[in-house]
Design a protein around this motif. Structure first.
Motif, PDB file in Angstrom:
ATOM      1  N   GLN A  58      50.119  32.661  20.866  1.00  0.00           N
ATOM      2  CA  GLN A  58      49.621  33.592  21.879  1.00  0.00           C
ATOM      3  C   GLN A  58      48.162  33.309  22.205  1.00  0.00           C
ATOM      4  OE1 GLN A  58      50.463  37.620  20.467  1.00  0.00           O
ATOM      5  NE2 GLN A  58      52.135  37.784  21.927  1.00  0.00           N
ATOM      6  N   ASP A  59      47.367  33.039  21.189  1.00  0.00           N
ATOM      7  CA  ASP A  59      45.941  32.794  21.404  1.00  0.00           C
ATOM      8  C   ASP A  59      45.696  31.551  22.254  1.00  0.00           C
ATOM      9  OD1 ASP A  59      45.390  35.018  19.876  1.00  0.00           O
ATOM     10  OD2 ASP A  59      44.964  33.888  18.033  1.00  0.00           O
ATOM     11  N   GLU A  60      46.517  30.507  22.063  1.00  0.00           N
ATOM     12  CA  GLU A  60      46.287  29.255  22.793  1.00  0.00           C
ATOM     13  C   GLU A  60      46.956  29.229  24.158  1.00  0.00           C
ATOM     14  OE1 GLU A  60      47.177  24.441  22.340  1.00  0.00           O
ATOM     15  OE2 GLU A  60      46.867  25.663  20.544  1.00  0.00           O
ATOM     16  N   LEU A  61      48.193  29.719  24.248  1.00  0.00           N
ATOM     17  CA  LEU A  61      48.951  29.615  25.499  1.00  0.00           C
ATOM     18  C   LEU A  61      48.947  30.900  26.322  1.00  0.00           C
ATOM     19  CD1 LEU A  61      52.085  27.546  24.343  1.00  0.00           C
ATOM     20  CD2 LEU A  61      49.903  26.724  25.258  1.00  0.00           C
ATOM     21  N   GLY A  62      48.390  31.977  25.794  1.00  0.00           N
ATOM     22  CA  GLY A  62      48.337  33.231  26.535  1.00  0.00           C
ATOM     23  C   GLY A  62      49.689  33.874  26.755  1.00  0.00           C
ATOM     24  N   SER A 117      54.424  21.013  23.311  1.00  0.00           N
ATOM     25  CA  SER A 117      54.354  21.800  24.552  1.00  0.00           C
ATOM     26  C   SER A 117      52.920  22.232  24.845  1.00  0.00           C
ATOM     27  CB  SER A 117      55.249  23.040  24.454  1.00  0.00           C
ATOM     28  OG  SER A 117      56.587  22.688  24.202  1.00  0.00           O
ATOM     29  N   SER A 118      52.553  22.161  26.127  1.00  0.00           N
ATOM     30  CA  SER A 118      51.198  22.555  26.535  1.00  0.00           C
ATOM     31  C   SER A 118      51.194  23.743  27.490  1.00  0.00           C
ATOM     32  CB  SER A 118      50.488  21.368  27.198  1.00  0.00           C
ATOM     33  OG  SER A 118      51.220  20.914  28.325  1.00  0.00           O
ATOM     34  N   ALA A 126      61.788  23.743  25.603  1.00  0.00           N
ATOM     35  CA  ALA A 126      61.990  23.192  24.261  1.00  0.00           C
ATOM     36  C   ALA A 126      62.768  24.168  23.380  1.00  0.00           C
ATOM     37  CB  ALA A 126      60.635  22.861  23.626  1.00  0.00           C
ATOM     38  N   ARG A 127      62.471  25.458  23.491  1.00  0.00           N
ATOM     39  CA  ARG A 127      63.185  26.460  22.705  1.00  0.00           C
ATOM     40  C   ARG A 127      64.661  26.527  23.089  1.00  0.00           C
ATOM     41  NH1 ARG A 127      62.555  28.477  18.094  1.00  0.00           N
ATOM     42  NH2 ARG A 127      63.544  30.431  18.713  1.00  0.00           N
ATOM     43  N   MET A 128      64.936  26.423  24.387  1.00  0.00           N
ATOM     44  CA  MET A 128      66.336  26.417  24.817  1.00  0.00           C
ATOM     45  C   MET A 128      67.054  25.182  24.275  1.00  0.00           C
ATOM     46  SD  MET A 128      66.284  28.011  28.691  1.00  0.00           S
ATOM     47  CE  MET A 128      64.770  27.242  29.296  1.00  0.00           C
ATOM     48  N   SER A 129      66.346  24.076  24.169  1.00  0.00           N
ATOM     49  CA  SER A 129      66.937  22.854  23.609  1.00  0.00           C
ATOM     50  C   SER A 129      67.225  23.011  22.120  1.00  0.00           C
ATOM     51  CB  SER A 129      66.002  21.657  23.841  1.00  0.00           C
ATOM     52  OG  SER A 129      65.767  21.457  25.225  1.00  0.00           O
ATOM     53  N   ALA A 182      45.721  25.177   8.147  1.00  0.00           N
ATOM     54  CA  ALA A 182      44.943  23.991   7.776  1.00  0.00           C
ATOM     55  C   ALA A 182      44.747  23.040   8.958  1.00  0.00           C
ATOM     56  CB  ALA A 182      45.641  23.259   6.635  1.00  0.00           C
ATOM     57  N   TYR A 183      45.747  22.939   9.817  1.00  0.00           N
ATOM     58  CA  TYR A 183      45.659  21.992  10.937  1.00  0.00           C
ATOM     59  C   TYR A 183      45.821  22.733  12.266  1.00  0.00           C
ATOM     60  CZ  TYR A 183      46.341  18.716   7.100  1.00  0.00           C
ATOM     61  OH  TYR A 183      46.212  18.022   5.923  1.00  0.00           O
ATOM     62  N   SER A 184      47.081  22.911  12.712  1.00  0.00           N
ATOM     63  CA  SER A 184      47.356  23.673  13.934  1.00  0.00           C
ATOM     64  C   SER A 184      48.819  24.074  13.926  1.00  0.00           C
ATOM     65  CB  SER A 184      47.059  22.836  15.185  1.00  0.00           C
ATOM     66  OG  SER A 184      48.049  21.823  15.358  1.00  0.00           O
ATOM     67  N   TRP A 185      49.172  25.006  14.796  1.00  0.00           N
ATOM     68  CA  TRP A 185      50.569  25.430  14.874  1.00  0.00           C
ATOM     69  C   TRP A 185      51.458  24.286  15.343  1.00  0.00           C
ATOM     70  CZ3 TRP A 185      53.073  25.209  19.575  1.00  0.00           C
ATOM     71  CH2 TRP A 185      52.282  25.191  20.734  1.00  0.00           C
ATOM     72  N   ARG A 186      50.888  23.366  16.123  1.00  0.00           N
ATOM     73  CA  ARG A 186      51.666  22.225  16.622  1.00  0.00           C
ATOM     74  C   ARG A 186      52.114  21.315  15.476  1.00  0.00           C
ATOM     75  NH1 ARG A 186      51.158  21.907  22.069  1.00  0.00           N
ATOM     76  NH2 ARG A 186      49.449  23.064  23.040  1.00  0.00           N
TER      77      ARG A 186
END
Length: 447
Positions: A58-62, A117-118, A126-129, A182-186
């Motif tokens: 939420q913080d990154e993609l709004g 995803s950006s 991607a979620r539907m896949s 530690a890194y990122s959600w990605r």
């Protein structure tokens, strides 16, 4: 010839078969069960990773709560549930292990795509896949387990298999949150997706396809129940016209409406409105999920193996009583002013909420013929996931957005309170199932 509305020939035959009841699972069966359970761990881990990492996403993609509910609920469920039907039919006619392996590789690759995803649109696709791939995960596994384990042990075996979701959730919360911190959600999506692709190879190399119905013997005969190629539409008509199968599906769906709504927003609720950090979630919430849900899955399976042979009403009574007992503790969880107290209250409904799944899966697998098991399991998932997974998170996210203007600090708390009536509906639905089970038992005893 298929099971009628009143009597299941297979169930009657199995119940009377001493050969089926006293057969003991061998080492190959337990090995296959362990591998299938691990696949289910990844299945549920990849499915729930979005909700576990909701806050940083939420913080990154709004993304709003409503949008989060759509991509974790309705969008995912439409593909997951609908495609499970043709995949289940295909698996009933072909090699179930290969179908499972291919599906695992597909949803794992889609999980990697989630991490790349950006935008919200890319994440939704991607979620539907992921849903497309996971459609071939659980139904074939139900049938494979049922053909490795004889009647009288299936409740326990399927309850062990159903430890996949709590283990997946616990590992997802622990490692997913830790990797994200530690890194990122990605990085969490990419790492876990790659692990799933490797696991798909393990499945096809290490799990043998069992004989369909090989452990379901006819009365007074050691030969397996006949396993003709199943017809798609007749099996569907049999399922939806069978009172027990239809009611257990609806009761499970009503329960999943609550459980998926709760699962998909609890991490966000604890972080945003109760003050937990991602590191605290990775430790304390992960332990609670793994122990409480896993305990509920396993205990309910053992109880069904013990009580269902004496009274088939246990398939409905057990979940109904558990859900009724969970309600006051759920209210306490929502009300609690601190995250520590909230987790204490949450432990009880988290344990009791899952007393429905092992009984439901066991009932469906024993109520139909061996060559109908994958498709019947897929139909069970269709009904309960369209209602639960499709509508539960979607509803809760939309209600939270509705309350947000007037309750900006506790919109999810207000939304969670509205789940209480759905608990009551789930209890009543399982009591409705008990009536069908009693009527079926009475019809059998009169024959």
């Amino acid at each position: 010839m298929h099971a009628s509305n009143e009597t299941s020939p297979l169930h009657s035959a199995v119940a009377a078969s001493p050969v089926a009841h006293h057969a003991r699972p061998d080492a190959r069966a337990w090995s296959a069960l362990a591998i299938l359970c691990f696949v289910y761990v990844l299945n549920f881990l990849d499915r729930q990773l979005l909700s576990i990492l909701a806050k940083p996403i939420q913080d990154e993609l709004g993304v709003t709560d409503g949008q989060l509910g759509m991509i974790s609920g309705l969008y995912f469920a439409l593909f997951y549930c609908v495609l499970a039907i043709p995949v289940g039919w295909l698996a009933d006619r072909t090699n179930r292990v290969k179908v499972l392996s291919f599906s695992c590789a597909l949803w794992s690759a889609a999980t990697v795509a989630c991490g790349l995803s950006s935008s919200y649109a890319q994440l939704a696709i991607a979620r539907m896949s992921v849903g497309v791939g996971e459609a071939g995960g659980v139904p074939p596994s139900y049938a494979i387990v049922s053909d490795y384990f004889p009647p009288g042990t299936r409740g326990t075996a399927l309850s062990i298999y159903n430890l996949g979701p709590p283990i997946g959730l616990a590992l997802g919360v622990a490692f997913g949150a830790s990797i994200a911190a530690a890194y990122s959600w990605r990085s969490a999506f990419i790492f876990l997706g790659a692990l799933g692709i490797v696991t798909a190879l393990v499945v096809v190399l290490c799990v043998r396809e069992p004989v369909r119905g090989g452990l379901d013997t006819a009365i007074g005969d050691a030969a397996p129940v006949r396993s003709e190629q199943p017809a798609f539409w007749p099996t569907c008509r049999m399922f939806f016209s069978h009172p027990v199968l239809l009611r257990v599906s609806l009761a499970s769906g009503a329960t999943q409406f609550v459980t998926y709504a709760l699962l998909n927003f609890t991490t966000l609720f604890l972080m945003r409105e109760k003050g937990m950090t991602l590191q605290e979630v990775a430790i304390y919430y992960a332990l609670l999920i793994g122990i409480a849900i896993g305990g509920g899955m396993y205990v309910s399976g053992r109880l069904i193996d013990r009580f269902a042979p004496k009274s088939r009403g246990a398939y409905g009574y057990l979940p109904a009583v558990a859900l009724a007992l969970a309600i006051p503790f759920f209210i306490g969880f929502v009300w609690a002013p601190t995250w520590q107290l909230a987790l204490l209250f949450l432990a009880v409904p988290t344990f009791l909420n899952y007393f429905y799944l092992s009984p439901a899966v066991t009932l469906v697998q024993e109520e139909v013929r061996p060559n109908e098991r994958v498709l019947s399991g897929a139909l069970l998932l269709l009904v309960m996931n369209l209602i639960g997974l499709g509508l539960g998170p979607t509803y809760l996210g939309a209600v939270s957005d509705y309350f947000r203007p007037e309750h900006p600090e506790n919109s999810l708390q207000m939304a969670f309170y509205t789940l209480v009536p759905f608990y009551v509906i789930a209890v009543l639905a399982h009591l409705w199932l008990v009536r069908a089970l009693r009527r079926e038992s009475a019809n059998r005893s009169s024959l």
